[in-house]
Design a protein around this motif. Structure first.
Motif, PDB file in Angstrom:
ATOM      1  N   ALA A  33       0.843  -1.200   0.000  1.00 24.00           N
ATOM      2  CA  ALA A  33       0.000   0.000   0.000  1.00 24.00           C
ATOM      3  C   ALA A  33       0.879   1.251   0.000  1.00 24.00           C
ATOM      4  CB  ALA A  33      -0.932  -0.011   1.207  1.00 24.00           C
ATOM      5  N   TRP A  34       1.953   1.226   0.777  1.00 23.71           N
ATOM      6  CA  TRP A  34       2.874   2.370   0.819  1.00 23.71           C
ATOM      7  C   TRP A  34       3.459   2.610  -0.575  1.00 23.71           C
ATOM      8  CZ3 TRP A  34       4.166   6.315   3.856  1.00 23.71           C
ATOM      9  CH2 TRP A  34       5.317   7.031   3.529  1.00 23.71           C
ATOM     10  N   GLU A  35       3.918   1.550  -1.221  1.00 22.11           N
ATOM     11  CA  GLU A  35       4.517   1.683  -2.553  1.00 22.11           C
ATOM     12  C   GLU A  35       3.517   2.236  -3.560  1.00 22.11           C
ATOM     13  OE1 GLU A  35       7.687   1.483  -3.346  1.00 22.11           O
ATOM     14  OE2 GLU A  35       8.088   1.030  -1.244  1.00 22.11           O
ATOM     15  N   ARG A  36       2.269   1.790  -3.514  1.00 21.69           N
ATOM     16  CA  ARG A  36       1.234   2.303  -4.428  1.00 21.69           C
ATOM     17  C   ARG A  36       0.986   3.783  -4.165  1.00 21.69           C
ATOM     18  NH1 ARG A  36      -0.610   0.312  -8.832  1.00 21.69           N
ATOM     19  NH2 ARG A  36      -2.614   1.233  -8.414  1.00 21.69           N
ATOM     20  N   ASN A  37       0.943   4.173  -2.891  1.00 25.15           N
ATOM     21  CA  ASN A  37       0.719   5.574  -2.562  1.00 25.15           C
ATOM     22  C   ASN A  37       1.901   6.446  -2.956  1.00 25.15           C
ATOM     23  OD1 ASN A  37      -1.966   5.825  -1.392  1.00 25.15           O
ATOM     24  ND2 ASN A  37      -1.204   4.440   0.164  1.00 25.15           N
ATOM     25  N   VAL A  38       3.116   5.945  -2.778  1.00 23.43           N
ATOM     26  CA  VAL A  38       4.297   6.697  -3.200  1.00 23.43           C
ATOM     27  C   VAL A  38       4.309   6.824  -4.728  1.00 23.43           C
ATOM     28  CG1 VAL A  38       6.827   6.668  -3.306  1.00 23.43           C
ATOM     29  CG2 VAL A  38       5.659   6.218  -1.147  1.00 23.43           C
ATOM     30  N   ALA A  39       3.884   5.785  -5.437  1.00 24.35           N
ATOM     31  CA  ALA A  39       3.781   5.862  -6.904  1.00 24.35           C
ATOM     32  C   ALA A  39       2.765   6.924  -7.304  1.00 24.35           C
ATOM     33  CB  ALA A  39       3.398   4.506  -7.487  1.00 24.35           C
ATOM     34  N   GLN A  56      -9.424  15.291  -0.600  1.00 18.30           N
ATOM     35  CA  GLN A  56     -10.350  14.409  -1.313  1.00 18.30           C
ATOM     36  C   GLN A  56      -9.807  13.917  -2.649  1.00 18.30           C
ATOM     37  OE1 GLN A  56     -13.199  13.267   0.064  1.00 18.30           O
ATOM     38  NE2 GLN A  56     -12.482  14.363   1.875  1.00 18.30           N
ATOM     39  N   HIS A  57      -8.573  14.297  -3.004  1.00 20.46           N
ATOM     40  CA  HIS A  57      -8.038  13.935  -4.320  1.00 20.46           C
ATOM     41  C   HIS A  57      -7.786  12.432  -4.441  1.00 20.46           C
ATOM     42  CE1 HIS A  57      -5.965  14.369  -8.119  1.00 20.46           C
ATOM     43  NE2 HIS A  57      -4.996  13.600  -7.634  1.00 20.46           N
ATOM     44  N   VAL A  58      -8.211  11.871  -5.573  1.00 18.01           N
ATOM     45  CA  VAL A  58      -7.966  10.467  -5.897  1.00 18.01           C
ATOM     46  C   VAL A  58      -7.128  10.439  -7.166  1.00 18.01           C
ATOM     47  CG1 VAL A  58      -9.015   8.268  -6.536  1.00 18.01           C
ATOM     48  CG2 VAL A  58     -10.129   9.733  -4.841  1.00 18.01           C
ATOM     49  N   GLU A  59      -5.990   9.782  -7.105  1.00 17.06           N
ATOM     50  CA  GLU A  59      -5.071   9.688  -8.237  1.00 17.06           C
ATOM     51  C   GLU A  59      -5.216   8.313  -8.879  1.00 17.06           C
ATOM     52  OE1 GLU A  59      -1.915  11.414 -10.563  1.00 17.06           O
ATOM     53  OE2 GLU A  59      -3.265  12.292  -9.098  1.00 17.06           O
ATOM     54  N   ASP A  60      -5.330   8.276 -10.185  1.00 15.98           N
ATOM     55  CA  ASP A  60      -5.446   7.021 -10.914  1.00 15.98           C
ATOM     56  C   ASP A  60      -4.039   6.524 -11.259  1.00 15.98           C
ATOM     57  OD1 ASP A  60      -6.953   4.975 -12.316  1.00 15.98           O
ATOM     58  OD2 ASP A  60      -6.173   5.898 -14.146  1.00 15.98           O
ATOM     59  N   VAL A  61      -3.661   5.362 -10.726  1.00 12.02           N
ATOM     60  CA  VAL A  61      -2.345   4.775 -10.967  1.00 12.02           C
ATOM     61  C   VAL A  61      -2.563   3.412 -11.618  1.00 12.02           C
ATOM     62  CG1 VAL A  61      -0.194   3.989  -9.932  1.00 12.02           C
ATOM     63  CG2 VAL A  61      -1.385   5.949  -8.964  1.00 12.02           C
ATOM     64  N   ASP A  62      -2.177   3.292 -12.865  1.00 15.42           N
ATOM     65  CA  ASP A  62      -2.322   2.044 -13.617  1.00 15.42           C
ATOM     66  C   ASP A  62      -3.756   1.513 -13.573  1.00 15.42           C
ATOM     67  OD1 ASP A  62       0.412   2.081 -14.205  1.00 15.42           O
ATOM     68  OD2 ASP A  62       0.909   0.979 -12.379  1.00 15.42           O
ATOM     69  N   GLY A  63      -4.716   2.427 -13.704  1.00 10.54           N
ATOM     70  CA  GLY A  63      -6.122   2.033 -13.729  1.00 10.54           C
ATOM     71  C   GLY A  63      -6.730   1.775 -12.362  1.00 10.54           C
ATOM     72  N   GLN A  64      -5.976   1.971 -11.292  1.00 11.52           N
ATOM     73  CA  GLN A  64      -6.474   1.757  -9.935  1.00 11.52           C
ATOM     74  C   GLN A  64      -6.520   3.089  -9.187  1.00 11.52           C
ATOM     75  OE1 GLN A  64      -7.509  -1.236  -8.633  1.00 11.52           O
ATOM     76  NE2 GLN A  64      -7.237  -1.979 -10.711  1.00 11.52           N
ATOM     77  N   LEU A  68      -4.859   9.596  -2.743  1.00  7.09           N
ATOM     78  CA  LEU A  68      -3.611  10.304  -2.486  1.00  7.09           C
ATOM     79  C   LEU A  68      -3.784  11.418  -1.457  1.00  7.09           C
ATOM     80  CD1 LEU A  68      -0.636  10.713  -3.123  1.00  7.09           C
ATOM     81  CD2 LEU A  68      -1.320  12.186  -5.027  1.00  7.09           C
ATOM     82  N   GLY A  69      -4.877  12.144  -1.522  1.00 11.70           N
ATOM     83  CA  GLY A  69      -5.103  13.229  -0.568  1.00 11.70           C
ATOM     84  C   GLY A  69      -5.114  12.740   0.871  1.00 11.70           C
ATOM     85  N   GLN A  70      -5.784  11.651   1.118  1.00  7.89           N
ATOM     86  CA  GLN A  70      -5.823  11.076   2.463  1.00  7.89           C
ATOM     87  C   GLN A  70      -4.437  10.584   2.873  1.00  7.89           C
ATOM     88  OE1 GLN A  70      -8.780   8.012   2.570  1.00  7.89           O
ATOM     89  NE2 GLN A  70     -10.453   9.457   2.874  1.00  7.89           N
TER      90      GLN A  70
END
Length: 97
Positions: A33-39, A56-64, A68-70
Motif C-alpha cells: 500500500a505504501w509503494e502504491r501511494n508513493v507511486a 479528497q483527491h484520488v489519483e489514478d495509478v495504472d487504472g487503480q 492520495l489526498g488522504q
C-alpha cells in the motif's frame, strides 16, 4: 422474533482467511500500500510540480484509484512515526511537512 435482527437479501461471504504467503485478492500488505501511494505521489508530483494535494483527491495509478489526498494528509499527521526511509521517499517529492 423478539430481539433478533433478520436481514433479507444476499448472503455475505465470510472474510477470507490468510493462506500463508499468498496475497488475498483485494487486500494489500502495508508495504505494498505504501509503494502504491508513493507511486501516486510520484505521478502527481511529476504532473503538477508539487505535492500540495487536496484531501479528497484520488489519483489514478495504472487504472487503480489511490486516495492520495488522504495518504498525504495522514502522512503529515503521523510524520514523527514514519521511518527515515519513508520520510525520505516523501521528501524526494518535495513533501511539505
Amino acid at each position: 422474533m423478539s430481539g433478533h435482527y433478520r436481514r433479507d437479501g444476499p448472503a455475505r461471504r465470510p472474510a477470507a482467511v490468510s493462506t500463508g504467503s499468498r496475497a488475498q485478492p483485494g487486500r494489500r500488505s502495508q508495504g505494498a500500500a505504501w509503494e502504491r501511494n508513493v507511486a501516486a505521489a510520484r505521478q502527481f508530483h511529476t504532473r503538477e510540480g508539487h505535492l500540495t494535494v487536496p484531501r479528497q483527491h484520488v489519483e489514478d495509478v495504472d487504472g487503480q484509484p489511490e486516495r492520495l489526498g488522504q495518504f498525504v494528509d495522514n502522512s503529515c499527521r503521523r510524520a514523527a512515526k514514519l521511518s527515515a526511509q519513508r520520510r525520505a521517499d516523501l521528501d524526494a517529492r518535495a513533501m511539505r511537512w
